[in-house]
Design a protein around this motif. Sequence first.
Motif, PDB file in Angstrom:
ATOM      1  N   MET A 154      13.881  -3.911   2.189  1.00  0.00           N
ATOM      2  CA  MET A 154      13.704  -3.109   0.977  1.00  0.00           C
ATOM      3  C   MET A 154      12.517  -3.542   0.125  1.00  0.00           C
ATOM      4  N   MET A 155      11.529  -4.195   0.741  1.00  0.00           N
ATOM      5  CA  MET A 155      10.297  -4.544   0.031  1.00  0.00           C
ATOM      6  C   MET A 155       9.111  -3.886   0.730  1.00  0.00           C
ATOM      7  N   GLY A 156       8.087  -3.529  -0.053  1.00  0.00           N
ATOM      8  CA  GLY A 156       6.929  -2.861   0.502  1.00  0.00           C
ATOM      9  C   GLY A 156       5.903  -3.820   1.075  1.00  0.00           C
ATOM     10  N   HIS A 157       5.001  -3.264   1.871  1.00  0.00           N
ATOM     11  CA  HIS A 157       3.892  -4.027   2.449  1.00  0.00           C
ATOM     12  C   HIS A 157       2.709  -3.075   2.557  1.00  0.00           C
ATOM     13  N   HIS A 158       1.566  -3.484   1.998  1.00  0.00           N
ATOM     14  CA  HIS A 158       0.425  -2.580   1.914  1.00  0.00           C
ATOM     15  C   HIS A 158      -0.865  -3.269   2.337  1.00  0.00           C
ATOM     16  N   PRO A 159      -1.810  -2.520   2.884  1.00  0.00           N
ATOM     17  CA  PRO A 159      -3.108  -3.104   3.225  1.00  0.00           C
ATOM     18  C   PRO A 159      -3.824  -3.634   1.985  1.00  0.00           C
ATOM     19  N   ALA A 160      -4.517  -4.736   2.136  1.00  0.00           N
ATOM     20  CA  ALA A 160      -5.213  -5.354   1.007  1.00  0.00           C
ATOM     21  C   ALA A 160      -6.267  -4.425   0.403  1.00  0.00           C
ATOM     22  N   ARG A 161      -6.840  -3.530   1.222  1.00  0.00           N
ATOM     23  CA  ARG A 161      -7.919  -2.665   0.733  1.00  0.00           C
ATOM     24  C   ARG A 161      -7.455  -1.657  -0.321  1.00  0.00           C
ATOM     25  N   TYR A 162      -6.144  -1.401  -0.387  1.00  0.00           N
ATOM     26  CA  TYR A 162      -5.652  -0.408  -1.348  1.00  0.00           C
ATOM     27  C   TYR A 162      -5.907  -0.841  -2.791  1.00  0.00           C
ATOM     28  N   GLN A 163      -5.912  -2.136  -3.046  1.00  0.00           N
ATOM     29  CA  GLN A 163      -6.077  -2.612  -4.421  1.00  0.00           C
ATOM     30  C   GLN A 163      -7.394  -2.117  -5.015  1.00  0.00           C
ATOM     31  N   ALA A 164      -8.484  -2.284  -4.294  1.00  0.00           N
ATOM     32  CA  ALA A 164      -9.787  -1.859  -4.803  1.00  0.00           C
ATOM     33  C   ALA A 164      -9.825  -0.347  -5.003  1.00  0.00           C
ATOM     34  N   TRP A 165      -9.241   0.395  -4.081  1.00  0.00           N
ATOM     35  CA  TRP A 165      -9.281   1.850  -4.191  1.00  0.00           C
ATOM     36  C   TRP A 165      -8.539   2.344  -5.427  1.00  0.00           C
ATOM     37  N   ILE A 166      -7.405   1.740  -5.728  1.00  0.00           N
ATOM     38  CA  ILE A 166      -6.631   2.145  -6.913  1.00  0.00           C
ATOM     39  C   ILE A 166      -7.366   1.747  -8.189  1.00  0.00           C
ATOM     40  N   GLU A 167      -7.917   0.555  -8.214  1.00  0.00           N
ATOM     41  CA  GLU A 167      -8.634   0.104  -9.405  1.00  0.00           C
ATOM     42  C   GLU A 167      -9.916   0.905  -9.616  1.00  0.00           C
ATOM     43  N   GLU A 168     -10.574   1.304  -8.532  1.00  0.00           N
ATOM     44  CA  GLU A 168     -11.774   2.142  -8.650  1.00  0.00           C
ATOM     45  C   GLU A 168     -11.442   3.527  -9.209  1.00  0.00           C
ATOM     46  N   ALA A 169     -10.193   3.940  -9.093  1.00  0.00           N
ATOM     47  CA  ALA A 169      -9.762   5.223  -9.650  1.00  0.00           C
ATOM     48  C   ALA A 169      -9.445   5.129 -11.138  1.00  0.00           C
ATOM     49  N   GLY A 170      -9.691   3.962 -11.728  1.00  0.00           N
ATOM     50  CA  GLY A 170      -9.520   3.803 -13.167  1.00  0.00           C
ATOM     51  C   GLY A 170      -8.205   3.213 -13.604  1.00  0.00           C
ATOM     52  N   TYR A 171      -7.447   2.647 -12.662  1.00  0.00           N
ATOM     53  CA  TYR A 171      -6.134   2.093 -13.011  1.00  0.00           C
ATOM     54  C   TYR A 171      -6.244   0.635 -13.425  1.00  0.00           C
ATOM     55  N   LEU A 172      -5.457   0.296 -14.439  1.00  0.00           N
ATOM     56  CA  LEU A 172      -5.419  -1.066 -14.965  1.00  0.00           C
ATOM     57  C   LEU A 172      -4.035  -1.674 -14.724  1.00  0.00           C
ATOM     58  N   PRO A 173      -3.980  -2.994 -14.562  1.00  0.00           N
ATOM     59  CA  PRO A 173      -2.681  -3.642 -14.346  1.00  0.00           C
ATOM     60  C   PRO A 173      -1.734  -3.413 -15.514  1.00  0.00           C
ATOM     61  N   GLU A 174      -0.497  -3.087 -15.185  1.00  0.00           N
ATOM     62  CA  GLU A 174       0.545  -2.872 -16.189  1.00  0.00           C
ATOM     63  C   GLU A 174       1.601  -3.972 -16.128  1.00  0.00           C
ATOM     64  N   LYS A 175       2.044  -4.314 -14.925  1.00  0.00           N
ATOM     65  CA  LYS A 175       3.105  -5.306 -14.775  1.00  0.00           C
ATOM     66  C   LYS A 175       3.059  -5.874 -13.365  1.00  0.00           C
ATOM     67  N   GLN A 176       3.364  -7.172 -13.253  1.00  0.00           N
ATOM     68  CA  GLN A 176       3.459  -7.790 -11.941  1.00  0.00           C
ATOM     69  C   GLN A 176       4.911  -8.121 -11.622  1.00  0.00           C
ATOM     70  N   LEU A 177       5.269  -7.876 -10.370  1.00  0.00           N
ATOM     71  CA  LEU A 177       6.593  -8.177  -9.851  1.00  0.00           C
ATOM     72  C   LEU A 177       6.428  -9.281  -8.813  1.00  0.00           C
ATOM     73  N   LEU A 178       7.212 -10.333  -8.941  1.00  0.00           N
ATOM     74  CA  LEU A 178       7.041 -11.525  -8.122  1.00  0.00           C
ATOM     75  C   LEU A 178       8.224 -11.722  -7.186  1.00  0.00           C
TER      76      LEU A 178
END
Length: 385
Positions: A154-178
């Motif tokens: 029940m936990m996700g797993h995503h390619p590392a490249r997605y982070q840059a693509w989302i941030e390039e779309a203008g998104y800013l960090p809201e909350k981190q889940l550890l």
Amino acid sequence: MASNPLAVRPVTSKADRKAFIEIAYTLNSSDPHWVPPLRSEVAGTIDPKKNGWFSHAKGQLFIATRGDKTVGRISAHIDTLALEMPADRGFGPGTGFWGMFEADDSTAARALINTAEDWLRQQGMTRAIGPISLSIWEEPGLLIKGHYHAPTVMMGHHPARYQAWIEEAGYLPEKQLLTYELDITVYFPPIVKRIIASGEKNPRIKIRRVDKSKFAEEAALILAILNDAWSDNWGFVPLTQPEIDDVGKKLKPIVYEDLIMIAELDGKPVAFMITLPDLNEAIAPLKGSLLPFGWAKLLLWLRNPQVRTMRVPLMGVVKELQASRLASQLAFMMIEYIRQAAITRYGAVRGEIGWVLDDNQGMRSIAETINGSINRIYQVYQRPL
């Protein structure tokens, strides 16, 4: 010859839904740490008739294509209960979501995010949070640390490249889940042992196993504690009965009485801890399908699961006790009793606690006191619309 142009369209047909599901398997097939979910489970998640979350939510699925090739997907969705939450707890009026995000390249990623945002604007939303897939209780956040090992159940797993693509779309960090991992074969520090021993001498405290023969009653009891314990947390949206019913159906096969504890104080249930054997270890070899023989292998595993990892997805202590020493004492007692069962009955050697909000100092302190270390970080992003 010119390459096929990119197109993003809503999912409207059975073929579209199949393409929406399959693109995740196509894009992640080369990642050795991605665990293919069962296709039937994914289909149920996006089906309003099979996912109780839709009783208070609505959404639209989109796929991106180039010619006859699917190159990405995204969901845009609105949770009416999230709209009713106080804005200072993360959501609130005007907040919409997107999730179930997969993309072959940055161009497809931007087009998908833009399309999701447009749909949210058309619904009157003024802010987008993502990725949330689909409920905050399912797979929230984008994995930004911990790509080097497989996710637990029940936990996700995503390619590392997605982070840059989302941030390039203008998104800013809201909350981190550890998430925290720990070697459960090593006994906890002496201070924890003393706290547990003290609790065992306290006649007011009783730690008991969940009674699976009273599944509905126990689930309702845990739900009541959960909705109270988590109500002030960032991103909290109360779980509803339709969701509990659906989650119950999914989790009942992997509910084992000695892995779920309820703590009582003076006879009143005040805390709980849910632990699940890592089902991903069993389904990873199935490649997303129970056919032709996967169902038999899974049933055999479920009879007596032997796993490397146990995951603690949820813990809760009623709000009135949260600032007290008793809260951590009850937590440590439940953790220790489940640790013993995890090792002796299920052969586990590793535990994972999470997700934990980055500002949940109480839970973080408990995890760190038992020598847990952060192994995965999921980032939730936001952007005004």
